[in-house]
Scaffold this motif. Structure first.
Motif, short mmCIF file in Angstrom:
data_model
loop_
_atom_site.label_atom_id
_atom_site.label_comp_id
_atom_site.label_asym_id
_atom_site.label_seq_id
_atom_site.Cartn_x
_atom_site.Cartn_y
_atom_site.Cartn_z
N UNK A 227 0.83 -1.21 0.00
CA UNK A 227 0.00 0.00 0.00
C UNK A 227 0.86 1.26 0.00
N UNK A 228 1.93 1.25 0.78
CA UNK A 228 2.84 2.40 0.82
C UNK A 228 3.51 2.61 -0.54
N UNK A 229 3.88 1.53 -1.21
CA UNK A 229 4.50 1.63 -2.53
C UNK A 229 3.54 2.28 -3.54
N UNK A 230 2.28 1.87 -3.49
CA UNK A 230 1.27 2.48 -4.38
C UNK A 230 1.11 3.97 -4.07
N UNK A 231 1.10 4.30 -2.80
CA UNK A 231 0.95 5.69 -2.39
C UNK A 231 2.13 6.53 -2.87
N UNK A 232 3.32 6.00 -2.75
CA UNK A 232 4.52 6.74 -3.18
C UNK A 232 4.47 7.01 -4.68
N UNK A 233 3.94 6.09 -5.46
CA UNK A 233 3.86 6.28 -6.91
C UNK A 233 2.68 7.17 -7.31
N UNK A 234 1.80 7.50 -6.38
CA UNK A 234 0.62 8.31 -6.70
C UNK A 234 1.00 9.80 -6.74
N UNK A 235 0.00 10.63 -6.90
CA UNK A 235 0.21 12.07 -7.00
C UNK A 235 0.33 12.77 -5.65
N UNK A 236 0.16 12.03 -4.55
CA UNK A 236 0.29 12.65 -3.23
C UNK A 236 1.69 13.23 -3.07
N UNK A 237 1.74 14.41 -2.48
CA UNK A 237 3.03 15.03 -2.18
C UNK A 237 3.40 14.70 -0.73
N UNK A 238 3.93 13.52 -0.52
CA UNK A 238 4.30 13.05 0.81
C UNK A 238 5.48 13.87 1.31
N UNK A 239 5.44 14.26 2.58
CA UNK A 239 6.51 15.07 3.16
C UNK A 239 7.51 14.27 3.97
N UNK A 240 7.05 13.17 4.56
CA UNK A 240 7.93 12.36 5.41
C UNK A 240 7.34 10.95 5.49
#
Length: 124
Positions: free
Chosen positions: A12-25
């Protein structure tokens, strides 16, 4: 303000990282099912090399073996420890003239205005 996005596993984290979300940390538990936190951290750094990652573990020496983490938190984690960890990481992104006083009541004044933090949590 911080907006946590919990991920139940590394996939799930891998999918999120590849998405358009601008993760900060990223806060990553070292021990997760199927794909461990070290493997996830390596994957994240390949895609987003500047994304700061924090290792979460109950074992202190695991962190020392990985170059992928900017910091570590040892379980159990208290709110103030989490705040201090994030503040330490993001202090390099702020002006040295800004007052970085601790205020842990949901009011991190400098962060609310300048650094809305979106982070992922990989937990088992």
């Amino acid at each position: 303000h911080m907006i946590p996005i919990p991920c139940s596993n590394a996939e799930d984290a891998m999918k999120l990282i590849k998405s358009d979300y601008n993760i900060s940390i990223g806060l990553i538990d070292i021990k997760m099912p199927r794909i461990d936190g070290l493997t996830l951290a390596e994957y994240i750094k390949e895609i987003k090399p500047r994304l700061p990652l924090v290792a979460i573990s109950s074992v202190e020496d695991i962190y020392i073996q990985s170059p992928y983490f900017e910091s570590k938190l040892i379980k159990p984690i208290r709110e103030l420890q989490l705040y201090d960890c994030i503040q330490e990481i993001y202090s390099t992104y702020t002006s040295p003239n800004i007052n970085k006083g601790r205020n842990w009541n949901g009011q991190y004044s400098i962060y609310n205005r300048n650094f809305p933090i979106l982070f992922i949590i990989g937990l088992s």
